[in-house]
Scaffold this motif. Structure first.
Motif, short mmCIF file in Angstrom:
data_model
loop_
_atom_site.label_atom_id
_atom_site.label_comp_id
_atom_site.label_asym_id
_atom_site.label_seq_id
_atom_site.Cartn_x
_atom_site.Cartn_y
_atom_site.Cartn_z
N ILE A 139 0.71 -1.11 0.09
CA ILE A 139 -0.12 -0.10 0.01
C ILE A 139 0.86 1.34 -0.04
N LEU A 140 2.00 0.97 0.74
CA LEU A 140 2.95 2.38 0.75
C LEU A 140 3.48 2.63 -0.52
N PHE A 141 3.79 1.36 -1.10
CA PHE A 141 4.34 1.53 -2.40
C PHE A 141 3.50 1.99 -3.35
N PHE A 142 2.17 1.55 -3.48
CA PHE A 142 1.29 1.94 -4.34
C PHE A 142 0.80 3.51 -4.36
N TYR A 373 -0.84 -3.09 -10.42
CA TYR A 373 0.46 -3.45 -10.01
C TYR A 373 0.37 -3.93 -8.74
N PRO A 374 -0.07 -3.42 -7.61
CA PRO A 374 -0.26 -3.84 -6.18
C PRO A 374 -0.84 -5.06 -6.17
N LEU A 375 -2.11 -5.38 -6.84
CA LEU A 375 -2.74 -6.47 -6.81
C LEU A 375 -1.85 -7.75 -7.29
N LEU A 376 -1.15 -7.75 -8.27
CA LEU A 376 -0.36 -8.82 -8.98
C LEU A 376 0.86 -8.91 -8.26
#
Length: 425
Positions: A139-142, A373-376
């Motif tokens: 989540i931080l990345f996203f 992206y975060p989901l994959l």
């Protein structure tokens, strides 16, 4: 009455934070994005300037979108939605298009993007069932993606499309995980709202339906699915035609003009535009360039655009991230939820990379696909949940990418503020 109350509570629990962790995530990003947007709205006029209809920064059409919802052939029902946004903002500002008006528009965008991040967090926790620390890392990345940063203060179709697509993907995943079908009412609502804001996204609404249990093994289920799809399409087409007074010939002429305008730009090689703009610019800021613009009514202003990447580290970042995404896809090839996510992404790849529509500014379309992206990545972490060495490698790699992403995007936002100081005080 109790049925309606139950459904309403279920909708509110899905859209809004429903646990302490989700509330903490929402408030964290609300404060971060809100601080940024508030400062920009109060000190600069770039969020909304009545003299500048489009292209003030990164080809966003803030004024045109707020006032009209955008061109009808691409955003067929956005006119009605942004009427509400504009009127509410005018109500708060006392009928003036001043700093308070800009601040209201910014906070509506801020809340929207923060709620989108909550949806991704829900998916990671409730669908993939990742450990909390990994969900927070992703989540931080996203949240540090360039698209999220920009949309958090930008009143645009992409801002609200990002939330709607995130909500629908989570909702569809919940239904499919329970082996339930998506109701016709929900499918129609999703088609009208998501397709109404951007017409090409209508196709994405139907992708989860293809993965409903035993769909192609029962004529009854197949017939029911066809009925739901036809109903959704019919409702959407009717509202679309009503929006343009049933002058359907305008759709084809305007669509042809838009395609010619946005698909025949030969500024840099296609592969570089794909990496720097479509895959890269929506996540990792490249450097910026200033351009001279005018509103076709005698007013000249400065615009800001993204340049192709000039650093090998940026290309390496995108290459590593895409490698992780492909790794996740092939490792989870038999997972229908992964196929839904990938199918949604494939539509944007076909439109922008293969058909080249808007490829030279494809970074602005990130609101249509960056949630992928975060989901994959989440599904990749899930695959190796019982393999500590590989899991540690993935955590360290994502952590390094996060540090580089934060450093790069914060540095580029300094450039953005220098542009605001020079031209938009």
């Amino acid at each position: 009455m109790s049925f309606i109350k139950t459904k309403l509570i279920a909708i509110l629990k899905q859209v809004f934070p429903a646990s302490y962790a989700e509330t903490a995530v929402f408030l964290f990003f609300l404060i971060c994005y809100g601080t940024l947007g508030t400062y920009i709205a109060l000190h600069y006029r770039i969020i909304f300037d009545s003299r500048i209809p489009w292209d003030a920064y990164f080809s966003f059409d803030n004024k045109a979108i707020v006032m009209t919802g955008g061109s009808f052939e691409r955003h067929p029902l956005a006119y009605y939605f942004f009427n509400w946004i504009r009127e509410f903002s005018l109500f708060v500002s006392g009928g003036k298009m001043d700093a308070t008006f800009r601040l209201t528009l910014s906070w509506l965008s801020n809340i929207t993007v923060s709620l989108c991040i909550v949806q991704i967090f829900k998916y990671l926790n409730n669908i993939i069932r990742l450990p909390l620390k990994i969900s927070l890392l992703l989540i931080l990345f996203f949240g540090a993606f360039s698209t999220n940063i920009l949309l958090s203060f930008t009143p645009e179709n992409f801002t609200y499309t990002l939330l709607l697509l995130s909500i629908y993907n989570y909702y569809a995943a919940v239904k499919l995980k329970k082996e339930e079908k998506i109701p016709g009412s929900a499918l129609t609502l999703a088609g009208i709202t998501i397709g109404g804001l951007t017409i090409t996204n209508l196709v994405k609404v139907f992708i989860p339906v293809l993965f409903e249990k035993d769909l192609f093994r029962s004529w009854k289920k197949l017939g029911n699915t066809v009925f739901r799809v036809v109903l959704t399409t019919a409702c959407f087409v009717f509202l679309y035609l009503m929006r343009i007074d049933f002058k359907y010939e305008n759709i084809f002429s305007k669509t042809s003009q838009q395609y010619e305008k946005f698909s025949n730009v030969e500024s840099i090689p296609d592969w570089d535009m794909m990496l720097s703009y479509f895959f890269g610019g929506s996540i990792l800021f490249p450097s910026f360039m200033t351009t001279d613009k005018h509103n076709m009514k005698g007013f000249n202003f400065k615009g800001l655009l993204m340049e192709p990447y000039s650093s090998p580290f940026c290309y390496a970042f995108i290459t590593i991230l895409l490698s992780l995404i492909l790794w996740s896809y092939f490792k989870n090839f038999n997972n229908k939820l992964v196929q839904i996510i990938a199918g949604s992404f494939l539509i944007d790849i076909l439109i922008h990379c293969m058909m080249r529509f808007g490829l030279h500014t494809s970074y602005i379309y990130g609101g249509h696909f960056i949630f992928v992206y975060p989901l994959l990545l989440g599904w990749l972490f899930y695959t190796y949940r019982s393999k500590p060495k590989t899991l540690s490698f993935l955590i360290v790699t994502t952590g390094i990418l996060l540090v580089f992403l934060l450093a790069n995007n914060l540095f580029r936002m300094v450039d953005f503020f220098q542009f605001l100081e020079a031209y938009y005080q």
